[in-house]
Design a protein around this motif. Structure first.
Motif, PDB file in Angstrom:
ATOM      1  N   LYS A  83      36.398 -29.371  74.116  1.00  0.00           N
ATOM      2  CA  LYS A  83      36.725 -28.285  75.032  1.00  0.00           C
ATOM      3  C   LYS A  83      36.298 -26.968  74.407  1.00  0.00           C
ATOM      4  CE  LYS A  83      40.607 -25.982  77.302  1.00  0.00           C
ATOM      5  NZ  LYS A  83      42.089 -25.974  77.466  1.00  0.00           N
ATOM      6  N   ALA A  84      35.546 -26.176  75.173  1.00  0.00           N
ATOM      7  CA  ALA A  84      35.087 -24.879  74.669  1.00  0.00           C
ATOM      8  C   ALA A  84      36.213 -23.858  74.784  1.00  0.00           C
ATOM      9  CB  ALA A  84      33.877 -24.414  75.462  1.00  0.00           C
ATOM     10  N   THR A  85      36.392 -23.028  73.753  1.00  0.00           N
ATOM     11  CA  THR A  85      37.388 -21.962  73.759  1.00  0.00           C
ATOM     12  C   THR A  85      36.723 -20.660  73.324  1.00  0.00           C
ATOM     13  OG1 THR A  85      38.067 -22.322  71.468  1.00  0.00           O
ATOM     14  CG2 THR A  85      39.207 -23.610  73.146  1.00  0.00           C
ATOM     15  N   THR A  86      37.479 -19.591  73.341  1.00  0.00           N
ATOM     16  CA  THR A  86      36.940 -18.293  72.925  1.00  0.00           C
ATOM     17  C   THR A  86      37.774 -17.724  71.788  1.00  0.00           C
ATOM     18  OG1 THR A  86      38.301 -17.137  74.560  1.00  0.00           O
ATOM     19  CG2 THR A  86      36.078 -17.786  75.236  1.00  0.00           C
ATOM     20  N   LEU A  87      37.122 -16.915  70.967  1.00  0.00           N
ATOM     21  CA  LEU A  87      37.788 -16.179  69.899  1.00  0.00           C
ATOM     22  C   LEU A  87      37.403 -14.712  70.060  1.00  0.00           C
ATOM     23  CD1 LEU A  87      37.196 -18.548  66.846  1.00  0.00           C
ATOM     24  CD2 LEU A  87      39.333 -18.150  68.043  1.00  0.00           C
ATOM     25  N   PRO A  88      38.325 -13.894  70.589  1.00  0.00           N
ATOM     26  CA  PRO A  88      37.981 -12.491  70.877  1.00  0.00           C
ATOM     27  C   PRO A  88      37.521 -11.705  69.657  1.00  0.00           C
ATOM     28  CG  PRO A  88      40.066 -13.121  71.900  1.00  0.00           C
ATOM     29  CD  PRO A  88      39.678 -14.231  70.987  1.00  0.00           C
ATOM     30  N   GLU A  89      37.921 -12.139  68.475  1.00  0.00           N
ATOM     31  CA  GLU A  89      37.524 -11.405  67.268  1.00  0.00           C
ATOM     32  C   GLU A  89      36.027 -11.535  66.978  1.00  0.00           C
ATOM     33  OE1 GLU A  89      41.828 -12.493  66.987  1.00  0.00           O
ATOM     34  OE2 GLU A  89      39.980 -13.545  67.514  1.00  0.00           O
ATOM     35  N   TYR A  90      35.427 -12.613  67.482  1.00  0.00           N
ATOM     36  CA  TYR A  90      34.010 -12.852  67.250  1.00  0.00           C
ATOM     37  C   TYR A  90      33.302 -12.786  68.596  1.00  0.00           C
ATOM     38  CZ  TYR A  90      36.151 -14.899  63.064  1.00  0.00           C
ATOM     39  OH  TYR A  90      36.909 -15.112  61.934  1.00  0.00           O
ATOM     40  N   THR A  91      32.639 -11.682  68.882  1.00  0.00           N
ATOM     41  CA  THR A  91      31.994 -11.501  70.173  1.00  0.00           C
ATOM     42  C   THR A  91      30.507 -11.218  69.992  1.00  0.00           C
ATOM     43  OG1 THR A  91      32.559  -9.151  70.161  1.00  0.00           O
ATOM     44  CG2 THR A  91      34.090 -10.631  71.263  1.00  0.00           C
ATOM     45  N   VAL A  92      29.733 -11.682  70.955  1.00  0.00           N
ATOM     46  CA  VAL A  92      28.291 -11.424  70.950  1.00  0.00           C
ATOM     47  C   VAL A  92      28.065 -10.000  71.445  1.00  0.00           C
ATOM     48  CG1 VAL A  92      26.070 -12.072  71.947  1.00  0.00           C
ATOM     49  CG2 VAL A  92      27.732 -13.844  71.315  1.00  0.00           C
ATOM     50  N   THR A  93      27.362  -9.185  70.658  1.00  0.00           N
ATOM     51  CA  THR A  93      27.117  -7.785  71.001  1.00  0.00           C
ATOM     52  C   THR A  93      25.645  -7.441  70.776  1.00  0.00           C
ATOM     53  OG1 THR A  93      27.684  -7.040  68.767  1.00  0.00           O
ATOM     54  CG2 THR A  93      29.462  -7.090  70.395  1.00  0.00           C
ATOM     55  N   GLU A  94      25.226  -6.364  71.408  1.00  0.00           N
ATOM     56  CA  GLU A  94      23.855  -5.879  71.201  1.00  0.00           C
ATOM     57  C   GLU A  94      23.777  -4.943  70.001  1.00  0.00           C
ATOM     58  OE1 GLU A  94      21.106  -6.840  72.739  1.00  0.00           O
ATOM     59  OE2 GLU A  94      22.312  -8.289  73.866  1.00  0.00           O
ATOM     60  N   ASP A  95      24.902  -4.334  69.660  1.00  0.00           N
ATOM     61  CA  ASP A  95      24.905  -3.437  68.503  1.00  0.00           C
ATOM     62  C   ASP A  95      25.391  -4.182  67.266  1.00  0.00           C
ATOM     63  OD1 ASP A  95      27.449  -3.640  69.711  1.00  0.00           O
ATOM     64  OD2 ASP A  95      28.146  -1.944  68.505  1.00  0.00           O
TER      65      ASP A  95
END
Length: 306
Positions: A83-95
């Motif tokens: 099951k896929a989950t998310t971790l808000p501390e690690y986010t994909v960003t452009e900067d």
């Protein structure tokens, strides 16, 4: 002709050495790409909620001059089926949001019946160097929520005492009744104490300097009578001792001759009971005697049973 000794052979050797030397210079002069990403993990079972708790750390290691990095992909998976989950501390960003050489922490909660949690990331440093990293935390068994233990008989709380006064183990002392009489030439004061009352001591001191003491036990009625004329008064100290402590109040009774004595004949019938309540001194006696008893009673420990 011996080519090994010819000028052409020697020239070829010199050229090869020069090429190798230049290659060495090129390698030494190339930029260092000593960057990588490391994922750390630790877990425990939270028995209060029945969940696995995983503490993740992601660290982007980089040499001097490389200050930042960003996530280009983050994949968090738990259990089976996956099951896929998310971790808000690690986010994909452009900067380039994250600092290098620092632990970036995140905490993840996973259902107690899952058997693993996996974190995979792709990282790009500000020197344009990409790296990948992943790690998996395997859970041992199942994390279950513990039920609250029932209190043992030895530590169980006692039931709250009933506040109903219908079942007292010890009663509040009964109210004493004041004895107060006036005649044309005397004044009498005392107390009548019920069987469930407490012992009351009376100390009298008259305006003439006379002093008397009376102790009245439960079930007794006692009083003292004094000769009195206009201007006569008596100080009465009402005392009670309970649990080793003595409480007292003092009142002053001023003699007032009853109205039916105005003919100056003296004598006359005593004024008692409700009639005495209309006389100033009698009213004071009633109020203070009752107040003294209440003063003691409210300090007495009253215990109630369930």
């Amino acid at each position: 002709m011996n080519l090994s000794q010819s000028p052409l052979r020697r020239l070829a050797g010199l050229a090869a050495g020069a090429v190798l030397g230049l290659a060495g210079v090129a390698v030494a002069a190339s930029p260092a790409y000593a960057t990588d990403a490391v994922i750390g993990k630790a877990s425990y079972c939270d028995k209060a909620t029945g969940e696995w708790v995983v503490d993740w750390t992601v660290k982007g290691n980089a040499p001097d001059g490389v200050e930042k990095f960003r996530f280009t992909e983050v994949k968090s998976e738990v259990g089976f089926p996956v099951k896929a989950t998310t971790l808000p501390e690690y986010t994909v960003t452009e900067d380039f949001k994250y600092s290098t050489n620092e632990d970036i922490k995140a905490q993840q909660r996973v259902a107690g019946d899952k058997n693993f949690a996996r974190l995979s990331v792709k990282v790009l440093f500000d020197n344009k160097h990409p790296v990948e990293a992943s790690n998996t935390e395997n859970f041992d068994g199942t994390c279950k929520k513990e039920s609250q233990p029932s209190p043992s008989p030895s530590t169980s709380a006692s039931p709250a005492p009933s506040q109903s006064p219908s079942t007292p183990a010890e009663e509040i002392p009964g109210d004493a009744e004041p004895i107060f009489e006036l005649t044309c030439d005397t004044m009498t004061f005392g107390l009548s104490i019920p069987e469930n009352g407490i012992t009351i001591d009376l100390h009298y001191k008259t305006s003439k300097g006379e002093e008397r003491d009376v102790s009245i036990a439960p079930g007794e009625s006692k009083s003292e009578t004094f000769s009195a004329t206009e201007g006569f008064s008596v100080d009465v100290t009402v005392s009670a001792t309970e649990d080793g402590e003595t409480y007292s109040e003092t009142l002053t009774l001023d003699y007032e001759q009853p109205a039916d004595c105005e003919d100056g004949n003296g004598g006359g019938l005593p004024v008692t009971g409700a009639a005495a309540g209309g006389v100033a001194g009698g009213a004071a006696a009633l109020l203070v005697a009752g107040g003294a008893l209440f003063f003691v009673a409210r300090r007495r420990k009253v215990k109630f049973t369930a």
